[in-house]
Write an enzyme that holds these catalytic residues in place. Structure first.
Site, PDB file in Angstrom:
ATOM      1  CG  ASP A   1      25.444  50.608  10.307  1.00 52.91           C
ATOM      2  OD1 ASP A   1      26.295  50.087  11.051  1.00 52.91           O
ATOM      3  OD2 ASP A   1      25.700  50.979   9.147  1.00 52.91           O
TER       4      ASP A   1
ATOM      5  CG  ASP B   1      31.353  45.966   9.538  1.00 51.68           C
ATOM      6  OD1 ASP B   1      31.796  44.815   9.405  1.00 51.68           O
ATOM      7  OD2 ASP B   1      31.298  46.781   8.611  1.00 51.68           O
TER       8      ASP B   1
ATOM      9  CE1 TYR C   1      24.617  54.576   6.692  1.00 55.32           C
ATOM     10  CE2 TYR C   1      26.260  54.122   8.374  1.00 55.32           C
ATOM     11  CZ  TYR C   1      25.248  53.696   7.537  1.00 55.32           C
ATOM     12  OH  TYR C   1      24.862  52.380   7.562  1.00 55.32           O
TER      13      TYR C   1
ATOM     14  CD  GLU D   1      27.729  45.970   5.321  1.00 57.76           C
ATOM     15  OE1 GLU D   1      28.115  46.018   6.508  1.00 57.76           O
ATOM     16  OE2 GLU D   1      28.266  46.627   4.409  1.00 57.76           O
TER      17      GLU D   1
END
Length: 500
Positions: A77, A80, A198, A459
Site C-alpha cells: 500500500d 513498507d 486502516y 510517504e
C-alpha cells in the site's frame, strides 16, 4: 530561528516564483505516464518479464503459505511491505474508474496497456484472496524476515468494508457483493490488527452502497440499483454531507457515482430519480465544500492552505486532494451533460427559495486543475509532489525499497536493523526515485520537509496516485481542445491477450 520557521521563510521567498509558474502549462501526458509506472514499483510477488521498474525484485513469494493458501501478488500500500486489502481494493477501484471515464485519452497517450496491467495485477490477487464463497483474505520487501501472517474475513468474522470494496473493485474492473451484505460487520473488529493502520471510521454501509452502484454499472442488473435506492436513507447515502473522500469514507464518491445515473440511465422510475437527485444534492455539498462555496463558513467547507491547497489532515493530506480533484473532474462532466450549474444552497434559507448558481461546470473543472497543478509544482515550494516530474521533487521518499540498495545490484542481506541504521536514518537522497508516487505533501502552511523521517509528508500510497490517472487524462483532453486540436489516433501500448 527554528528549523520550521526557517523553512517557512524559504517557502515565502519563492511565492513570487511559484505564482509566475501558475500560467505555465504542465505536461499532463508525462504526469500520466509516470503515475502508471509507480504501480510497478509497488508490486508484490513474482515480477513479470516486462517489469519496467528494474530496481525492484521478486518479494512475498511465500505469502499465505503459513495458512495453506496462495496469497502471492497484489500491491504494497505504501512505503513498507504490508498488503492491506481495503486500501488495495480502493486503489484498483479508482484506477478502473479513471479508465472507464477517460480511457480514450489514456489510449491516445499510449498508456492503456499499462493502465489495464495495473488494474489486473490487483484483481488477480483479489481472485486468489477469495478462496471460498464466504472467505476473503485481507492482509526492502526482497529481504523481509518479519512474519507474513495473513488475516481473513468470513461468515463468523465478517468484514463488510473490505468485502464490499473488493466487490466494487472487481465490478469496476469487470465482478463478491452478496458476501459483504449477507454477513455484515466491521472488518476492523474481525481483523483487529488493522485498527493501528486502516481503521474504519465510517463503518461499512458506505461500502455496501458503493459496491451496489458499481455492480449495477458493471452488470446493468436492476436489483443493484434498487439496493442503492432502497437503502439510500438508512445507510446514509442521502444523509451524509461530507468534505472528504478516501479509502475509508466513500460517501462523496458514491454520491457522485449515483449522480451519473441521472445522465446515463434512461429508464428511471420517478422514485428512483427522486432518490438519485438526493444523492446528487449531497454530491454538490462535497463539491461546494472543496471550492469553499457552501454558506456557513469553515464548518461547512474544506480547509485550505494559504496557497489554496485543500487541507483535510496533516498525515498524507494529498490523498484527499487527489481524490477531490478526481471527483470534481467527474462531476464537472455531470454538470456539463445535464446543462446545470453548481448549486450551494443555504441550509437556513426558506424551502421555496431557489439557490443561486455558485459555479458552472468549467469553473469546477478549473478548480480540480488548480489542485493537480499544485501537486505538479505550481506551489510556494516550487516542488512537484509527483516524484520524478519536473526538476524539483522529493528525493527522500519514505519507502523501504526505494531508500535501500537495489537487490538486482547488491544481493547482500539487508535486515530491518541494518536497513534502519544504514538507509532510513541516512541524510543522503534515496538511491532510487519512486517515479510516479504522490507523496503525503506539505503541511497546512504549504511547507514541505524532504526527509524520510517526516513520513506524514514523504510517504506515498497507491491510493494517492490512482485517481490522478483520471485527472491527468481529462486535463490532457482539455489542453488539446484549448489548442484546437483533434484527437490524434490512439497509440495504445500493446495489450496482448496472453499478457493479461
Amino acid at each position: 530561528m527554528s528549523d520550521v520557521s526557517g523553512r517557512f521563510v524559504v517557502a515565502a521567498a519563492v511565492v513570487a516564483v511559484s505564482l509566475a509558474m501558475a500560467a505555465a502549462a504542465h505536461d499532463y501526458g508525462e504526469a500520466l505516464s509516470k503515475s502508471l509506472l509507480y504501480f510497478e514499483a509497488q508490486r508484490s510477488g513474482r515480477l513479470p518479464y516486462n517489469q519496467r521498474v528494474r530496481w525492484r525484485g521478486h518479494s512475498g513469494l511465500t505469502d499465505g503459505l503459513e495458512q495453506g493458501v496462495d496469497l502471492v501478488g497484489g500491491y504494497y500500500d505504501a512505503g513498507d511491505h504490508v498488503k492491506f486489502g481495503l486500501p488495495m481494493a480502493f486503489t484498483v477501484t479508482m484506477l478502473s474508474w479513471s479508465v472507464l471515464e477517460y480511457g480514450e485519452e489514456i489510449a491516445t497517450a499510449g498508456e492503456l496497456g499499462h493502465a489495464l496491467h495495473a488494474i489486473k495485477w490487483g484483481t488477480d490477487y483479489f481472485i486468489k484472496a477469495h478462496t471460498h464463497p464466504n472467505v476473503l483474505w485481507t492482509q526492502r520487501p526482497e529481504d523481509m524476515t518479519t512474519s507474513r501472517h495473513a488475516y481473513k474475513v468470513d461468515a463468523e468474522n465478517p468484514g463488510s468494508e473490505v468485502a464490499a470494496e473488493t466487490a466494487a473493485a472487481m465490478a469496476a474492473a469487470s465482478i463478491l457483493f452478496e458476501f459483504g451484505d449477507k454477513y455484515r460487520g466491521r472488518y476492523d473488529e474481525s481483523v483487529e490488527v488493522v485498527k493501528n493502520y486502516y481503521p474504519s471510521s465510517s463503518g461499512y454501509k458506505d461500502e455496501l452502497l458503493w459496491a451496489a452502484l458499481w455492480l449495477h454499472r458493471a452488470t446493468g442488473r436492476r436489483e443493484y440499483l434498487d439496493y442503492a435506492v432502497d437503502n439510500a436513507d438508512d445507510f446514509g447515502g442521502t444523509g451524509w454531507a461530507v468534505s472528504e473522500f478516501s479509502w475509508d469514507i466513500k460517501y462523496a464518491g458514491l454520491q457522485v457515482l449515483a449522480s451519473k445515473l441521472l445522465v446515463e440511465e434512461k429508464h428511471l422510475s420517478s422514485q428512483q430519480r427522486e432518490v438519485l437527485e438526493k444523492y446528487r444534492s449531497k454530491a454538490e455539498y462535497y463539491v461546494c465544500s472543496c471550492m469553499g462555496r457552501n454558506p456557513g463558513g469553515a464548518a461547512h467547507n474544506a480547509g485550505r492552505t494559504p496557497a489554496g491547497l485543500l487541507f483535510i489532515r496533516p498525515w498524507n493530506n494529498l490523498q484527499y486532494v487527489s481524490n477531490a480533484a478526481f471527483l470534481l473532474t467527474v462531476y464537472s462532466d455531470v454538470l456539463s451533460s445535464l446543462s446545470l450549474p453548481l448549486l450551494c444552497p443555504d441550509p437556513d434559507a426558506a424551502a421555496d427559495e431557489a439557490a443561486p448558481a455558485a459555479a458552472d461546470a468549467g469553473e469546477v473543472l478549473e478548480f480540480a486543475r488548480s489542485q493537480a497543478d499544485y501537486i505538479l509544482g505550481t506551489n510556494p515550494m516550487a516542488t512537484s509532489y509527483l516524484v520524478g516530474y519536473g526538476e524539483a521533487y522529493p528525493r527522500r521518499v519514505h519507502h523501504r525499497a526505494a531508500s535501500s540498495a537495489s537487490y538486482a545490484r547488491d544481493r547482500d542481506f539487508i535486515g530491518c536493523l541494518q536497513g534502519f541504521d544504514s538507509w532510513y536514518s541516512a541524510a543522503a537522497e534515496n538511491p532510487h526515485d519512486l517515479v510516479g508516487a504522490v507523496v503525503g505533501g506539505p503541511n497546512g502552511n504549504d511547507v514541505f520537509t524532504d526527509h524520510r523521517g517526516a513520513y506524514m509528508q514523504t510517504e506515498a500510497c497507491t491510493y494517492n496516485t490512482a485517481p490522478m490517472v483520471g485527472v491527468f487524462s481529462r486535463l490532457m483532453e482539455l489542453e488539446r481542445r484549448r489548442r484546437g486540436e483533434d484527437a490524434p489516433p490512439s497509440s495504445t501500448s500493446p495489450v496482448a491477450e496472453d499478457d493479461l
